[in-house]
Design a protein around this motif. Structure first.
Motif, PDB file in Angstrom:
ATOM      1  N   ALA A 279       0.833  -1.204   0.000  1.00  0.00           N
ATOM      2  CA  ALA A 279       0.000   0.000   0.000  1.00  0.00           C
ATOM      3  C   ALA A 279       0.869   1.256   0.000  1.00  0.00           C
ATOM      4  O   ALA A 279       0.580   2.226  -0.706  1.00  0.00           O
ATOM      5  N   ALA A 280       1.950   1.239   0.783  1.00  0.00           N
ATOM      6  CA  ALA A 280       2.867   2.383   0.807  1.00  0.00           C
ATOM      7  C   ALA A 280       3.559   2.563  -0.535  1.00  0.00           C
ATOM      8  O   ALA A 280       3.786   3.686  -0.994  1.00  0.00           O
ATOM      9  N   LEU A 281       3.898   1.452  -1.185  1.00  0.00           N
ATOM     10  CA  LEU A 281       4.589   1.512  -2.472  1.00  0.00           C
ATOM     11  C   LEU A 281       3.729   2.184  -3.536  1.00  0.00           C
ATOM     12  O   LEU A 281       4.263   2.814  -4.465  1.00  0.00           O
ATOM     13  N   ALA A 282       2.420   2.095  -3.406  1.00  0.00           N
ATOM     14  CA  ALA A 282       1.512   2.649  -4.415  1.00  0.00           C
ATOM     15  C   ALA A 282       1.189   4.122  -4.197  1.00  0.00           C
ATOM     16  O   ALA A 282       0.518   4.734  -5.029  1.00  0.00           O
ATOM     17  N   GLN A 283       1.647   4.721  -3.103  1.00  0.00           N
ATOM     18  CA  GLN A 283       1.257   6.086  -2.761  1.00  0.00           C
ATOM     19  C   GLN A 283       2.114   7.117  -3.487  1.00  0.00           C
ATOM     20  O   GLN A 283       3.295   6.927  -3.728  1.00  0.00           O
ATOM     21  N   THR A 284       1.458   8.244  -3.812  1.00  0.00           N
ATOM     22  CA  THR A 284       2.180   9.425  -4.301  1.00  0.00           C
ATOM     23  C   THR A 284       2.153  10.537  -3.257  1.00  0.00           C
ATOM     24  O   THR A 284       2.888  11.508  -3.390  1.00  0.00           O
ATOM     25  N   ASN A 285       1.315  10.394  -2.241  1.00  0.00           N
ATOM     26  CA  ASN A 285       1.253  11.338  -1.128  1.00  0.00           C
ATOM     27  C   ASN A 285       2.175  10.822  -0.027  1.00  0.00           C
ATOM     28  O   ASN A 285       2.015   9.697   0.451  1.00  0.00           O
ATOM     29  N   ILE A 286       3.150  11.623   0.360  1.00  0.00           N
ATOM     30  CA  ILE A 286       4.171  11.125   1.283  1.00  0.00           C
ATOM     31  C   ILE A 286       3.614  10.878   2.676  1.00  0.00           C
ATOM     32  O   ILE A 286       4.069   9.972   3.391  1.00  0.00           O
ATOM     33  N   GLN A 287       2.602  11.633   3.092  1.00  0.00           N
ATOM     34  CA  GLN A 287       2.021  11.388   4.416  1.00  0.00           C
ATOM     35  C   GLN A 287       1.310  10.039   4.458  1.00  0.00           C
ATOM     36  O   GLN A 287       1.440   9.293   5.432  1.00  0.00           O
ATOM     37  N   ARG A 288       0.575   9.728   3.384  1.00  0.00           N
ATOM     38  CA  ARG A 288      -0.088   8.420   3.336  1.00  0.00           C
ATOM     39  C   ARG A 288       0.944   7.297   3.210  1.00  0.00           C
ATOM     40  O   ARG A 288       0.762   6.209   3.757  1.00  0.00           O
TER      41      ARG A 288
ATOM     42  N   PHE B  10       7.342  20.205   8.320  1.00  0.00           N
ATOM     43  CA  PHE B  10       8.053  21.450   8.039  1.00  0.00           C
ATOM     44  C   PHE B  10       7.974  21.803   6.552  1.00  0.00           C
ATOM     45  O   PHE B  10       7.771  22.969   6.193  1.00  0.00           O
ATOM     46  N   VAL B  11       8.133  20.811   5.695  1.00  0.00           N
ATOM     47  CA  VAL B  11       8.045  21.056   4.251  1.00  0.00           C
ATOM     48  C   VAL B  11       6.623  21.460   3.872  1.00  0.00           C
ATOM     49  O   VAL B  11       6.419  22.375   3.064  1.00  0.00           O
ATOM     50  N   ARG B  12       5.651  20.799   4.442  1.00  0.00           N
ATOM     51  CA  ARG B  12       4.247  21.110   4.143  1.00  0.00           C
ATOM     52  C   ARG B  12       3.906  22.532   4.554  1.00  0.00           C
ATOM     53  O   ARG B  12       3.269  23.272   3.806  1.00  0.00           O
ATOM     54  N   ASN B  13       4.347  22.933   5.751  1.00  0.00           N
ATOM     55  CA  ASN B  13       4.021  24.277   6.238  1.00  0.00           C
ATOM     56  C   ASN B  13       4.708  25.370   5.430  1.00  0.00           C
ATOM     57  O   ASN B  13       4.236  26.508   5.377  1.00  0.00           O
ATOM     58  N   GLY B  14       5.839  25.018   4.793  1.00  0.00           N
ATOM     59  CA  GLY B  14       6.549  26.023   4.003  1.00  0.00           C
ATOM     60  C   GLY B  14       6.137  26.063   2.554  1.00  0.00           C
ATOM     61  O   GLY B  14       6.661  26.860   1.781  1.00  0.00           O
ATOM     62  N   ARG B  15       5.213  25.204   2.178  1.00  0.00           N
ATOM     63  CA  ARG B  15       4.789  25.146   0.775  1.00  0.00           C
ATOM     64  C   ARG B  15       3.720  26.180   0.487  1.00  0.00           C
ATOM     65  O   ARG B  15       2.906  26.512   1.351  1.00  0.00           O
ATOM     66  N   THR B  16       3.702  26.717  -0.725  1.00  0.00           N
ATOM     67  CA  THR B  16       2.676  27.667  -1.151  1.00  0.00           C
ATOM     68  C   THR B  16       2.026  27.143  -2.435  1.00  0.00           C
ATOM     69  O   THR B  16       2.702  26.935  -3.440  1.00  0.00           O
ATOM     70  N   PRO B  17       0.696  26.912  -2.439  1.00  0.00           N
ATOM     71  CA  PRO B  17      -0.213  27.046  -1.314  1.00  0.00           C
ATOM     72  C   PRO B  17       0.019  25.952  -0.278  1.00  0.00           C
ATOM     73  O   PRO B  17       0.669  24.951  -0.572  1.00  0.00           O
TER      74      PRO B  17
ATOM     75  N   SER C 157      -6.263  21.206  -2.418  1.00  0.00           N
ATOM     76  CA  SER C 157      -4.895  20.727  -2.541  1.00  0.00           C
ATOM     77  C   SER C 157      -4.869  19.205  -2.483  1.00  0.00           C
ATOM     78  O   SER C 157      -5.713  18.578  -1.854  1.00  0.00           O
ATOM     79  N   GLN C 158      -3.881  18.597  -3.156  1.00  0.00           N
ATOM     80  CA  GLN C 158      -3.731  17.150  -3.143  1.00  0.00           C
ATOM     81  C   GLN C 158      -2.836  16.678  -1.997  1.00  0.00           C
ATOM     82  O   GLN C 158      -2.469  15.509  -1.940  1.00  0.00           O
ATOM     83  N   GLY C 159      -2.513  17.584  -1.100  1.00  0.00           N
ATOM     84  CA  GLY C 159      -1.627  17.226  -0.015  1.00  0.00           C
ATOM     85  C   GLY C 159      -0.180  17.268  -0.459  1.00  0.00           C
ATOM     86  O   GLY C 159       0.138  17.684  -1.581  1.00  0.00           O
ATOM     87  N   LEU C 160       0.717  16.843   0.403  1.00  0.00           N
ATOM     88  CA  LEU C 160       2.144  16.879   0.102  1.00  0.00           C
ATOM     89  C   LEU C 160       2.512  15.624  -0.694  1.00  0.00           C
ATOM     90  O   LEU C 160       2.457  14.515  -0.175  1.00  0.00           O
ATOM     91  N   THR C 161       2.895  15.811  -1.945  1.00  0.00           N
ATOM     92  CA  THR C 161       3.234  14.679  -2.789  1.00  0.00           C
ATOM     93  C   THR C 161       4.731  14.392  -2.713  1.00  0.00           C
ATOM     94  O   THR C 161       5.512  15.189  -2.183  1.00  0.00           O
ATOM     95  N   LEU C 162       5.109  13.261  -3.280  1.00  0.00           N
ATOM     96  CA  LEU C 162       6.519  12.915  -3.310  1.00  0.00           C
ATOM     97  C   LEU C 162       7.331  13.947  -4.086  1.00  0.00           C
ATOM     98  O   LEU C 162       8.485  14.245  -3.729  1.00  0.00           O
ATOM     99  N   ASN C 163       6.731  14.525  -5.133  1.00  0.00           N
ATOM    100  CA  ASN C 163       7.448  15.528  -5.929  1.00  0.00           C
ATOM    101  C   ASN C 163       7.771  16.786  -5.131  1.00  0.00           C
ATOM    102  O   ASN C 163       8.687  17.528  -5.487  1.00  0.00           O
ATOM    103  N   ASP C 164       7.022  17.041  -4.065  1.00  0.00           N
ATOM    104  CA  ASP C 164       7.305  18.209  -3.222  1.00  0.00           C
ATOM    105  C   ASP C 164       8.612  18.047  -2.444  1.00  0.00           C
ATOM    106  O   ASP C 164       9.109  19.011  -1.870  1.00  0.00           O
ATOM    107  N   MET C 165       9.153  16.838  -2.428  1.00  0.00           N
ATOM    108  CA  MET C 165      10.409  16.594  -1.725  1.00  0.00           C
ATOM    109  C   MET C 165      11.618  16.742  -2.644  1.00  0.00           C
ATOM    110  O   MET C 165      12.757  16.579  -2.205  1.00  0.00           O
ATOM    111  N   ARG C 166      11.381  17.078  -3.915  1.00  0.00           N
ATOM    112  CA  ARG C 166      12.483  17.201  -4.873  1.00  0.00           C
ATOM    113  C   ARG C 166      13.512  18.234  -4.409  1.00  0.00           C
ATOM    114  O   ARG C 166      13.159  19.343  -4.030  1.00  0.00           O
TER     115      ARG C 166
END
Length: 267
Positions: free
Chosen positions: A62-71, A119-126, A133-142
């Motif tokens: 299930a984790a392997l299939a996620q694109t949202n890092i929190q999930r 910390f990354v989520r709180n610093g993201r805009t929006p 919003s789709q939440g914090l995705t893996l691409n937001d960690m680039r």
């Protein structure tokens, strides 16, 4: 009178001779009872081992299939619960102490991972949690290593520990749990059940490398996809203490290992 005295002596000699035999018989019965009790316990094992294997496997895939890092981290928590349940199924002190060590090593790594994501989520805009919003995705960690080296280093250490790589705490915890399962299989008539469970645990660790190392690659090797991430004052110290704990638990096993062994014996 002489005849009565002789009979009493014969009776006493017979009692004295039979006492060791009675104690030996009692000891043998107790040993057979303990063996029967262990055998009875082990005959109920396979359904429980299947549950442990299913829990870890479901969480990892299930984790392997996620694109949202929190999930992804949430589902990986289910997988780690499955690993810990594997240690409990051996029904002995070594298994319980291994699970306690695993839990002690897992907690700081999980705290670091979720803290960095916050910390990354709180610093993201929006903001990642804003409506639509789709939440914090893996691409937001680039490129996080360029946007915030402190957060990137802490996250990489935490993820590698959760994967179970040495010399980090996650490796020490997983090694002790897997060792307990392996030893239980060596001394059990149902060795196939324990060794099958161990094989599932190892294969699940390989599966988990797929999503943990994917995030590490994005953090370290990819170009930034956003601005610098600011962290609150004191956050660096908080993460630093947890990272030191993760590394220490992977290098210095003995103090905590003795402590959790004593705790397991008292249960």
């Amino acid at each position: 009178s002489f005849l009565k005295s002789g009979m009493r002596q014969t009776s006493q000699s017979s009692d004295t001779a039979s006492a060791p035999r009675a104690r030996a018989r009692s000891s043998g019965l107790a040993a057979r009872w303990r063996s029967a009790a262990l055998s009875s316990t082990l005959t109920t094992l396979p359904p429980h081992t299947a549950g442990r294997a299913i829990t870890a496997t479901f969480g990892n895939f299930a984790a392997l299939a996620q694109t949202n890092i929190q999930r992804m981290l949430a589902y990986s928590t289910i997988a780690h619960a499955g690993y810990m349940l594997m240690g409990l199924c051996v029904l002995n002190t070594k298994g319980v102490s291994g699970v306690l060590y695993y839990l002690a090593a897992y907690l700081p790594a999980n705290l670091v991972a979720f803290a960095v994501v916050a910390f990354v989520r709180n610093g993201r805009t929006p903001v990642a949690d804003a409506p639509g919003s789709q939440g914090l995705t893996l691409n937001d960690m680039r490129g996080l290593s360029k946007r915030s080296p402190v957060l990137a280093f802490a996250l990489v250490v935490a993820l590698l520990s959760l994967l179970g790589l040495p010399p980090l705490g996650g490796f020490a915890g997983k090694f002790q749990v897997f060792e307990a399962v392996y030893d239980a299989g060596r001394h059990s008539e149902m060795h196939w059940a324990f060794h099958s469970l161990l094989a599932v645990g190892v294969l699940n660790t390989v599966v988990s490398a797929g999503y943990y190392l994917r995030v590490v690659r994005l953090v370290v090797l990819e170009e930034p996809d956003g601005g610098a991430v600011k962290i609150p004052s004191g956050a660096g110290l908080f993460l630093g203490v947890l990272v030191v704990a993760i590394v220490a638990l992977g290098i210095i096993w003995n103090p905590l290992e003795r402590l959790v062994t004593e705790a397991a014996k008292s249960m």
